[in-house]
Design a protein around this motif. Sequence first.
Motif, mmCIF file in Angstrom:
data_model
loop_
_atom_site.group_PDB
_atom_site.id
_atom_site.type_symbol
_atom_site.label_atom_id
_atom_site.label_comp_id
_atom_site.label_asym_id
_atom_site.label_seq_id
_atom_site.Cartn_x
_atom_site.Cartn_y
_atom_site.Cartn_z
ATOM 1 N N TRP A 161 0.868 -1.181 0.000
ATOM 2 C CA TRP A 161 0.000 0.000 0.000
ATOM 3 C C TRP A 161 0.902 1.228 0.000
ATOM 4 C CZ3 TRP A 161 -5.377 -0.354 2.408
ATOM 5 C CH2 TRP A 161 -6.101 0.822 2.196
ATOM 6 N N ALA A 162 0.690 2.122 -0.942
ATOM 7 C CA ALA A 162 1.502 3.337 -1.006
ATOM 8 C C ALA A 162 0.610 4.566 -1.035
ATOM 9 C CB ALA A 162 2.394 3.320 -2.243
ATOM 10 N N ILE A 163 1.106 5.625 -0.424
ATOM 11 C CA ILE A 163 0.466 6.941 -0.490
ATOM 12 C C ILE A 163 1.520 7.925 -0.971
ATOM 13 C CG2 ILE A 163 -0.720 8.760 0.787
ATOM 14 C CD1 ILE A 163 -1.568 6.666 2.842
ATOM 15 N N VAL A 164 1.194 8.700 -1.988
ATOM 16 C CA VAL A 164 2.114 9.726 -2.479
ATOM 17 C C VAL A 164 1.381 11.062 -2.523
ATOM 18 C CG1 VAL A 164 3.455 8.100 -3.853
ATOM 19 C CG2 VAL A 164 1.562 9.324 -4.911
ATOM 20 N N MET A 190 -1.441 -0.756 -10.627
ATOM 21 C CA MET A 190 -2.720 -0.585 -9.940
ATOM 22 C C MET A 190 -3.827 -1.363 -10.645
ATOM 23 S SD MET A 190 -2.482 3.489 -9.018
ATOM 24 C CE MET A 190 -4.048 3.543 -8.115
ATOM 25 N N ARG A 191 -3.863 -1.264 -11.975
ATOM 26 C CA ARG A 191 -4.906 -1.974 -12.724
ATOM 27 C C ARG A 191 -4.746 -3.490 -12.613
ATOM 28 N NH1 ARG A 191 -4.357 2.539 -16.421
ATOM 29 N NH2 ARG A 191 -2.645 1.443 -17.459
ATOM 30 N N ALA A 192 -3.501 -3.951 -12.467
ATOM 31 C CA ALA A 192 -3.240 -5.383 -12.308
ATOM 32 C C ALA A 192 -3.445 -5.849 -10.868
ATOM 33 C CB ALA A 192 -1.821 -5.706 -12.763
ATOM 34 N N ARG A 193 -3.821 -4.925 -9.994
ATOM 35 C CA ARG A 193 -4.065 -5.199 -8.576
ATOM 36 C C ARG A 193 -2.823 -5.758 -7.870
ATOM 37 N NH1 ARG A 193 -8.571 -7.123 -11.053
ATOM 38 N NH2 ARG A 193 -8.045 -9.310 -10.630
ATOM 39 N N VAL A 195 -0.716 -3.454 -6.483
ATOM 40 C CA VAL A 195 -0.512 -2.473 -5.423
ATOM 41 C C VAL A 195 -1.809 -1.711 -5.180
ATOM 42 C CG1 VAL A 195 1.918 -2.171 -6.089
ATOM 43 C CG2 VAL A 195 0.199 -0.562 -6.915
ATOM 44 N N LEU A 196 -1.929 -1.183 -3.968
ATOM 45 C CA LEU A 196 -2.952 -0.198 -3.644
ATOM 46 C C LEU A 196 -2.237 1.133 -3.495
ATOM 47 C CD1 LEU A 196 -5.120 -2.067 -0.983
ATOM 48 C CD2 LEU A 196 -5.959 -1.106 -3.127
ATOM 49 N N LEU A 197 -2.732 2.164 -4.155
ATOM 50 C CA LEU A 197 -2.067 3.461 -4.078
ATOM 51 C C LEU A 197 -3.103 4.566 -3.985
ATOM 52 C CD1 LEU A 197 1.104 4.667 -5.812
ATOM 53 C CD2 LEU A 197 -0.931 6.101 -5.967
ATOM 54 N N GLN A 198 -2.808 5.522 -3.130
ATOM 55 C CA GLN A 198 -3.653 6.705 -2.995
ATOM 56 C C GLN A 198 -2.792 7.955 -3.140
ATOM 57 O OE1 GLN A 198 -5.458 5.032 0.886
ATOM 58 N NE2 GLN A 198 -6.978 6.547 0.170
ATOM 59 N N VAL A 199 -3.410 9.010 -3.640
ATOM 60 C CA VAL A 199 -2.735 10.289 -3.812
ATOM 61 C C VAL A 199 -3.356 11.309 -2.867
ATOM 62 C CG1 VAL A 199 -2.230 12.176 -5.410
ATOM 63 C CG2 VAL A 199 -2.205 9.800 -6.225
ATOM 64 N N ILE A 200 -2.503 12.040 -2.165
ATOM 65 C CA ILE A 200 -2.982 13.164 -1.371
ATOM 66 C C ILE A 200 -3.030 14.382 -2.288
ATOM 67 C CG2 ILE A 200 -2.504 14.703 0.567
ATOM 68 C CD1 ILE A 200 -1.175 12.423 1.981
ATOM 69 N N ALA A 255 -6.852 8.933 5.382
ATOM 70 C CA ALA A 255 -8.098 9.694 5.464
ATOM 71 C C ALA A 255 -8.035 10.960 4.619
ATOM 72 C CB ALA A 255 -8.404 10.050 6.925
ATOM 73 N N ALA A 256 -6.849 11.532 4.472
ATOM 74 C CA ALA A 256 -6.692 12.770 3.700
ATOM 75 C C ALA A 256 -6.559 12.512 2.201
ATOM 76 C CB ALA A 256 -5.470 13.541 4.189
ATOM 77 N N ALA A 257 -6.284 11.256 1.825
ATOM 78 C CA ALA A 257 -5.990 10.935 0.428
ATOM 79 C C ALA A 257 -7.251 10.632 -0.367
ATOM 80 C CB ALA A 257 -5.044 9.736 0.369
ATOM 81 N N LEU A 258 -7.120 10.711 -1.683
ATOM 82 C CA LEU A 258 -8.187 10.306 -2.592
ATOM 83 C C LEU A 258 -8.354 8.792 -2.560
ATOM 84 C CD1 LEU A 258 -7.191 12.477 -5.696
ATOM 85 C CD2 LEU A 258 -8.983 12.990 -4.012
ATOM 86 N N SER A 259 -9.484 8.304 -3.000
ATOM 87 C CA SER A 259 -9.696 6.865 -3.107
ATOM 88 C C SER A 259 -8.746 6.284 -4.149
ATOM 89 C CB SER A 259 -11.135 6.574 -3.521
ATOM 90 O OG SER A 259 -11.336 6.981 -4.871
ATOM 91 N N PRO A 260 -8.467 4.973 -4.108
ATOM 92 C CA PRO A 260 -7.618 4.375 -5.141
ATOM 93 C C PRO A 260 -8.141 4.631 -6.555
ATOM 94 C CG PRO A 260 -7.849 2.858 -3.305
ATOM 95 C CD PRO A 260 -8.788 4.000 -3.038
ATOM 96 N N GLU A 261 -9.460 4.602 -6.748
ATOM 97 C CA GLU A 261 -10.037 4.826 -8.068
ATOM 98 C C GLU A 261 -9.793 6.258 -8.541
ATOM 99 O OE1 GLU A 261 -11.743 1.457 -6.060
ATOM 100 O OE2 GLU A 261 -11.676 3.581 -5.456
ATOM 101 N N ALA A 262 -10.044 7.236 -7.662
ATOM 102 C CA ALA A 262 -9.795 8.638 -8.023
ATOM 103 C C ALA A 262 -8.309 8.899 -8.200
ATOM 104 C CB ALA A 262 -10.382 9.562 -6.949
ATOM 105 N N SER A 263 -7.486 8.224 -7.410
ATOM 106 C CA SER A 263 -6.029 8.375 -7.521
ATOM 107 C C SER A 263 -5.534 7.852 -8.862
ATOM 108 C CB SER A 263 -5.339 7.624 -6.374
ATOM 109 O OG SER A 263 -5.699 8.157 -5.113
ATOM 110 N N LEU A 264 -6.075 6.709 -9.301
ATOM 111 C CA LEU A 264 -5.687 6.151 -10.600
ATOM 112 C C LEU A 264 -6.034 7.125 -11.722
ATOM 113 C CD1 LEU A 264 -4.665 3.912 -12.431
ATOM 114 C CD2 LEU A 264 -6.924 2.824 -12.260
ATOM 115 N N LEU A 265 -7.192 7.723 -11.661
ATOM 116 C CA LEU A 265 -7.593 8.690 -12.685
ATOM 117 C C LEU A 265 -6.644 9.880 -12.707
ATOM 118 C CD1 LEU A 265 -9.583 9.637 -14.846
ATOM 119 C CD2 LEU A 265 -11.003 10.595 -13.005
ATOM 120 N N LEU A 266 -6.247 10.360 -11.519
ATOM 121 C CA LEU A 266 -5.325 11.495 -11.435
ATOM 122 C C LEU A 266 -3.961 11.122 -12.006
ATOM 123 C CD1 LEU A 266 -5.081 14.422 -10.401
ATOM 124 C CD2 LEU A 266 -4.349 13.488 -8.198
#
Length: 281
Positions: A161-164, A190-193, A195-200, A255-266
Amino acid sequence: MPKRQPRDSQEAGWEFLASELKRRRLAAGLTQEEVGLRAFASGSYITHFEKMGRKPSPEMAAQLDVALETDGFFERLCRKLLEKSPFAAYFAKAAELEKLATKICDFESMTVPGLLQTAAYARALTIAHHPLAEDEIIEDLVSSRIERARLITDTPRPEYWAIVHECALHVPVGGQAAMAEQLEHIADLMRARKVLLQVIPLQAGAHSIMGKSLRLMEFDDAPPTAYTEGAYSGNLLDEPAMVKQTQGAYDRLRAAALSPEASLLLIETAAEEHRRCATTT
């Protein structure tokens, strides 16, 4: 999850250290709990060291020398093994532990986490840190980082799980084309599942670990650890209260980060922007 097995040749040295610890403890007629008391650690820690569930730091190795009256043997051996690591001395112990982790949680504020980096991105960062190094040294360092990255695609692999921070998506490390490739690589993982990643997002404002990096690692049969890093320094933390505090900080980042789905779009949008800039310049 099956227990992860380290791949490098140093493993024989760590196995020797573990077997010597058990042999010398038994020769001294001491239990693991008794050695733990003498070394200011728990008996379960000694068990982990003997079974290679965890590897001692040089400071802990020195305490084992005191406990078993081994005249610096374990500290010297531990330092020698860490010297052989291709990583900076302050990160070498954390790099050893990540091979045994069942779960890794990373946070980076300005760069892509090492386990997600492409060769071009890693090379640009390495040259920035070592601007006068010879090409051979640069390539050795890059190869070591890419080899580490296999950890999250091999089987078995830890949960990752990563947060950037969004800032890391916009700095063109290595140039626009290299940055586009880097973000496309993350999106593929991310699409291959894998990793889980979120963007702040930038709009999130201040957060609990601004300007710092943080890694949390969990293990099958050993307590969790935390690793924090600054400029040319790093701290490996395993004191329970400190680890709990860093876990709380990471939870607040989630809690401050976007969801994984929104993060992938970004990430995909940023990759397209870098790719467009690369083709128009």
